[in-house]
Design a protein around this motif. Structure first.
Motif, PDB file in Angstrom:
ATOM      1  N   SER A 326       0.842  -1.196   0.000  1.00  0.00           N
ATOM      2  CA  SER A 326       0.000   0.000   0.000  1.00  0.00           C
ATOM      3  C   SER A 326       0.877   1.246   0.000  1.00  0.00           C
ATOM      4  CB  SER A 326      -0.918   0.017   1.225  1.00  0.00           C
ATOM      5  OG  SER A 326      -1.650   1.225   1.281  1.00  0.00           O
ATOM      6  N   GLU A 327       0.460   2.254  -0.777  1.00  0.00           N
ATOM      7  CA  GLU A 327       1.110   3.557  -0.756  1.00  0.00           C
ATOM      8  C   GLU A 327       0.125   4.640  -0.337  1.00  0.00           C
ATOM      9  OE1 GLU A 327       2.980   4.275  -4.486  1.00  0.00           O
ATOM     10  OE2 GLU A 327       4.403   2.610  -4.297  1.00  0.00           O
ATOM     11  N   ASN A 328      -0.961   4.200   0.268  1.00  0.00           N
ATOM     12  CA  ASN A 328      -1.984   5.122   0.750  1.00  0.00           C
ATOM     13  C   ASN A 328      -1.535   5.721   2.083  1.00  0.00           C
ATOM     14  OD1 ASN A 328      -4.232   6.476   1.643  1.00  0.00           O
ATOM     15  ND2 ASN A 328      -5.628   4.718   1.487  1.00  0.00           N
ATOM     16  N   PRO A 329      -1.358   7.035   2.163  1.00  0.00           N
ATOM     17  CA  PRO A 329      -0.902   7.660   3.410  1.00  0.00           C
ATOM     18  C   PRO A 329      -1.797   7.337   4.603  1.00  0.00           C
ATOM     19  CG  PRO A 329      -0.780   9.217   1.593  1.00  0.00           C
ATOM     20  CD  PRO A 329      -1.509   8.015   1.067  1.00  0.00           C
ATOM     21  N   ASP A 330      -3.067   7.078   4.368  1.00  0.00           N
ATOM     22  CA  ASP A 330      -3.964   6.739   5.476  1.00  0.00           C
ATOM     23  C   ASP A 330      -3.560   5.434   6.150  1.00  0.00           C
ATOM     24  OD1 ASP A 330      -5.438   9.011   4.994  1.00  0.00           O
ATOM     25  OD2 ASP A 330      -6.949   7.985   3.773  1.00  0.00           O
ATOM     26  N   ALA A 331      -2.867   4.562   5.396  1.00  0.00           N
ATOM     27  CA  ALA A 331      -2.447   3.271   5.955  1.00  0.00           C
ATOM     28  C   ALA A 331      -1.147   3.378   6.735  1.00  0.00           C
ATOM     29  CB  ALA A 331      -2.294   2.240   4.833  1.00  0.00           C
ATOM     30  N   PHE A 332      -0.458   4.518   6.645  1.00  0.00           N
ATOM     31  CA  PHE A 332       0.850   4.669   7.290  1.00  0.00           C
ATOM     32  C   PHE A 332       0.739   4.935   8.794  1.00  0.00           C
ATOM     33  CE2 PHE A 332       2.665   6.464   3.038  1.00  0.00           C
ATOM     34  CZ  PHE A 332       2.504   5.209   2.460  1.00  0.00           C
ATOM     35  N   CYS A 333      -0.456   5.316   9.249  1.00  0.00           N
ATOM     36  CA  CYS A 333      -0.695   5.583  10.688  1.00  0.00           C
ATOM     37  C   CYS A 333       0.286   6.608  11.270  1.00  0.00           C
ATOM     38  CB  CYS A 333      -0.612   4.281  11.492  1.00  0.00           C
ATOM     39  SG  CYS A 333      -1.858   3.059  11.053  1.00  0.00           S
ATOM     40  N   GLY A 334       0.707   7.549  10.425  1.00  0.00           N
ATOM     41  CA  GLY A 334       1.583   8.604  10.905  1.00  0.00           C
ATOM     42  C   GLY A 334       3.056   8.249  10.960  1.00  0.00           C
ATOM     43  N   LEU A 335       3.439   7.043  10.547  1.00  0.00           N
ATOM     44  CA  LEU A 335       4.850   6.659  10.559  1.00  0.00           C
ATOM     45  C   LEU A 335       5.584   7.345   9.406  1.00  0.00           C
ATOM     46  CD1 LEU A 335       4.738   2.809  11.294  1.00  0.00           C
ATOM     47  CD2 LEU A 335       4.958   4.705  12.906  1.00  0.00           C
ATOM     48  N   PRO A 336       6.870   7.641   9.569  1.00  0.00           N
ATOM     49  CA  PRO A 336       7.646   8.320   8.510  1.00  0.00           C
ATOM     50  C   PRO A 336       8.071   7.336   7.414  1.00  0.00           C
ATOM     51  CG  PRO A 336       9.044   7.917  10.414  1.00  0.00           C
ATOM     52  CD  PRO A 336       7.655   7.487  10.815  1.00  0.00           C
ATOM     53  N   ILE A 337       7.116   6.890   6.629  1.00  0.00           N
ATOM     54  CA  ILE A 337       7.357   5.906   5.578  1.00  0.00           C
ATOM     55  C   ILE A 337       6.647   6.359   4.303  1.00  0.00           C
ATOM     56  CG2 ILE A 337       7.672   3.923   7.137  1.00  0.00           C
ATOM     57  CD1 ILE A 337       4.743   3.223   6.747  1.00  0.00           C
ATOM     58  N   ASP A 338       7.035   5.765   3.154  1.00  0.00           N
ATOM     59  CA  ASP A 338       6.345   6.077   1.910  1.00  0.00           C
ATOM     60  C   ASP A 338       5.715   4.844   1.277  1.00  0.00           C
ATOM     61  OD1 ASP A 338       8.558   4.720   0.989  1.00  0.00           O
ATOM     62  OD2 ASP A 338       9.502   6.465   0.079  1.00  0.00           O
ATOM     63  N   HIS A 339       5.862   3.702   1.930  1.00  0.00           N
ATOM     64  CA  HIS A 339       5.213   2.475   1.464  1.00  0.00           C
ATOM     65  C   HIS A 339       5.119   1.497   2.630  1.00  0.00           C
ATOM     66  CE1 HIS A 339       9.474   1.391   1.266  1.00  0.00           C
ATOM     67  NE2 HIS A 339       9.070   0.135   1.415  1.00  0.00           N
ATOM     68  N   CYS A 340       4.240   0.535   2.531  1.00  0.00           N
ATOM     69  CA  CYS A 340       4.093  -0.474   3.579  1.00  0.00           C
ATOM     70  C   CYS A 340       3.273  -1.632   3.040  1.00  0.00           C
ATOM     71  CB  CYS A 340       3.406   0.113   4.819  1.00  0.00           C
ATOM     72  SG  CYS A 340       1.652   0.534   4.568  1.00  0.00           S
ATOM     73  N   ARG A 415       1.428   0.696  15.912  1.00  0.00           N
ATOM     74  CA  ARG A 415       0.643   1.591  16.765  1.00  0.00           C
ATOM     75  C   ARG A 415      -0.062   0.822  17.884  1.00  0.00           C
ATOM     76  NH1 ARG A 415       2.251   6.762  16.672  1.00  0.00           N
ATOM     77  NH2 ARG A 415       2.277   7.661  14.579  1.00  0.00           N
ATOM     78  N   ARG A 416      -0.538  -0.368  17.590  1.00  0.00           N
ATOM     79  CA  ARG A 416      -1.224  -1.180  18.601  1.00  0.00           C
ATOM     80  C   ARG A 416      -0.285  -1.517  19.755  1.00  0.00           C
ATOM     81  NH1 ARG A 416      -1.888  -6.295  20.443  1.00  0.00           N
ATOM     82  NH2 ARG A 416      -0.221  -7.076  19.107  1.00  0.00           N
ATOM     83  N   VAL A 417       0.959  -1.823  19.432  1.00  0.00           N
ATOM     84  CA  VAL A 417       1.903  -2.273  20.452  1.00  0.00           C
ATOM     85  C   VAL A 417       2.632  -1.112  21.125  1.00  0.00           C
ATOM     86  CG1 VAL A 417       4.014  -3.614  20.836  1.00  0.00           C
ATOM     87  CG2 VAL A 417       2.223  -4.510  19.339  1.00  0.00           C
ATOM     88  N   LEU A 418       3.068  -0.129  20.338  1.00  0.00           N
ATOM     89  CA  LEU A 418       3.870   0.958  20.891  1.00  0.00           C
ATOM     90  C   LEU A 418       3.067   2.192  21.264  1.00  0.00           C
ATOM     91  CD1 LEU A 418       7.101   0.856  18.680  1.00  0.00           C
ATOM     92  CD2 LEU A 418       6.679  -0.192  20.897  1.00  0.00           C
ATOM     93  N   GLY A 419       1.806   2.231  20.880  1.00  0.00           N
ATOM     94  CA  GLY A 419       0.968   3.363  21.252  1.00  0.00           C
ATOM     95  C   GLY A 419       0.879   4.419  20.175  1.00  0.00           C
ATOM     96  N   MET A 420       0.277   5.524  20.494  1.00  0.00           N
ATOM     97  CA  MET A 420       0.012   6.558  19.502  1.00  0.00           C
ATOM     98  C   MET A 420       1.041   7.691  19.527  1.00  0.00           C
ATOM     99  SD  MET A 420      -2.442   5.208  18.020  1.00  0.00           S
ATOM    100  CE  MET A 420      -2.740   6.520  16.848  1.00  0.00           C
TER     101      MET A 420
END
Length: 424
Positions: A326-340, A415-420
């Motif tokens: 996915s390259e949808n920014p909504d799926a990144f959950c705020g992490l500094p990434i450009d793909h996942c 996010r689930r494990v390390l928090g928000m």
């Protein structure tokens, strides 16, 4: 009557089975067996408890929760660190089931208004079951934690620590004095790292070092280590045992867990007199561990002289092969990434999108006196964290984010494990 809360997945179109589909079938079969037991019989509670222990051993769960509700009792278990429903008993026999657990773990059956803790020795892969009861609105809640499973008996190199963390650990374990802390919340794999460190010491020393431990409880027997288990009822508590242990000519001391100021003081003072000490400590990061010890009243000079380093770790669920890029920014959950990759779900992963777990860890080295002085100059864990990262520590967040970039896990799992609140 027992209602299954877990639906059995339909067979795959090609007729193939998988490990997790088998677990689904075990869940359904266990719920069906539980439904056969009759609450009016004198053996009901015994049969239910034996079935639950057998199920836990078959699937290799780490925890089982028995939660009283208005109509009965909900039963859940952990799969890859996430609670999954097993069944709900709705016939009002929750008291007898918890009472049976209390009998097996030598707890007071007539006391249902205070928390209690006990242990059950069982056959199978789990060497012991820790039983904890707690009074709630609808009755006593019971949590079973399973220790000593064969699959968890691993070496340090098998756990998933990065080369950086492993290097720090090996260097610290080679020392003859000082303290190494393994931190994290419950269920983060602290004990696994602790016991792997012990195995490393046994192998590295070839039996030439005196290794002693005091634990509550002993989770895994380690050949080459003299392990002791506290017995508070007999007056053998952690403080008494630790003081006596120092007169047993130890070179390496292992403490199952530091829980209070007195234990921390004795342990750190011991490592200043020529012993290497390894222990676990509840803290959500290496920086927070320092802040907590200072807040407990441990003098900074003791930490400056005694601590070699602090490991902090978490377990993240590993993405199943059904995950999609996915390259949808909504799926990144705020992490500094450009793909996942994101979880999807299939029969192989029981529609969860994940199979197995991975370790993310950080190591805060405290060997450099200049860095230690600066870290101990503040009690603010966030400031300690920033200073540690500036001095080269690869943080948990950095490690977890790298795992997302490599497609091993998902942003939502991080996010689930390390928090928000992200700290990088």
């Amino acid at each position: 009557m027992i209602q299954s809360l877990k639906k059995v997945l339909s067979p795959s179109p090609n007729g193939t089975d998988s490990k997790d589909q088998s677990m689904d079938e075990q869940v359904a079969a266990t719920a069906e067996r539980l439904s056969r037991f009759r609450a009016e019989t004198t053996t009901y509670a015994t049969e239910v408890v034996e079935q639950l222990l057998s199920f836990a051993d078959e699937i290799g769960t780490s925890d089982m929760h028995l939660q009283p509700v208005a109509a009965g009792i909900d039963i859940r278990f952990r799969d890859n660190g996430v609670l999954q429903p097993l069944a709900t008993i709705v016939d009002g026999t929750k008291v007898s089931i918890v009472t049976r657990l209390k009998v097996l773990s030598n707890l007071l059956t007539y006391q249902n208004d205070i928390p209690q803790e006990g242990r059950i020795a069982v056959s199978g892969e789990a060497a012991e079951v820790r039983v904890s009861t707690f009074p709630t609105l609808y009755g006593e809640r019971a949590v079973l934690r399973f220790f000593g499973r064969g699959a968890r008996l691993q070496q340090l190199e098998d756990l998933g620590h990065t080369g950086q963390v492993l290097g720090h650990l090996h260097d610290s374990l080679a020392e003859t004095s000082g303290a190494v802390l393994v931190t994290g919340p419950a269920g983060s794999g602290k004990s696994t790292t602790l016991y792997a460190s012990l195995r490393h010491l046994v192998q590295a020393s070839g039996g030439s070092r005196s290794l002693l431990s005091i634990e509550d409880p002993i989770e895994v027997p380690i050949p080459g280590v003299a392990q002791s288990q506290v017995n508070a009822a007999a007056g053998f508590d952690l403080h008494t045992g630790l003081r006596s242990l120092l007169r047993q000519d130890p070179e390496v001391i292992v403490i199952g867990e530091i829980r209070d100021r007195l234990t921390a003081e004795i342990a750190i003072q011991a490592c200043l007199t020529g012993q290497l000490m390894i222990t676990t400590f509840h803290a959500d990061s290496a920086a927070t561990a320092i802040s907590r010890l200072l807040d407990m009243g441990i003098e900074p000079y003791l930490l400056r002289s005694g601590l070699l380093g602090i490991v902090s770790q978490r377990l993240l669920r590993s993405l199943c092969e059904c995950a999609v890029p996915s390259e949808n920014p909504d799926a990144f959950c705020g992490l500094p990434i450009d793909h996942c990759k994101v979880a999807v779900g299939c029969q192989a992963c029981h529609q969860t999108g994940y199979q197995g777990r991975l370790l993310a860890s950080e190591f805060l080295s405290l060997k450099e006196s200049e860095s230690v002085d600066q870290l101990l100059s503040t009690r603010d864990s966030r400031q300690i964290y920033r200073m540690a990262v500036e001095r080269g520590m690869t943080s948990l967040w950095e490690r977890a984010t790298d795992m997302v970039r490599q497609g091993y896990t998902s942003p939502s799992e991080v996010r689930r494990v390390l928090g928000m609140t992200m700290r990088i």
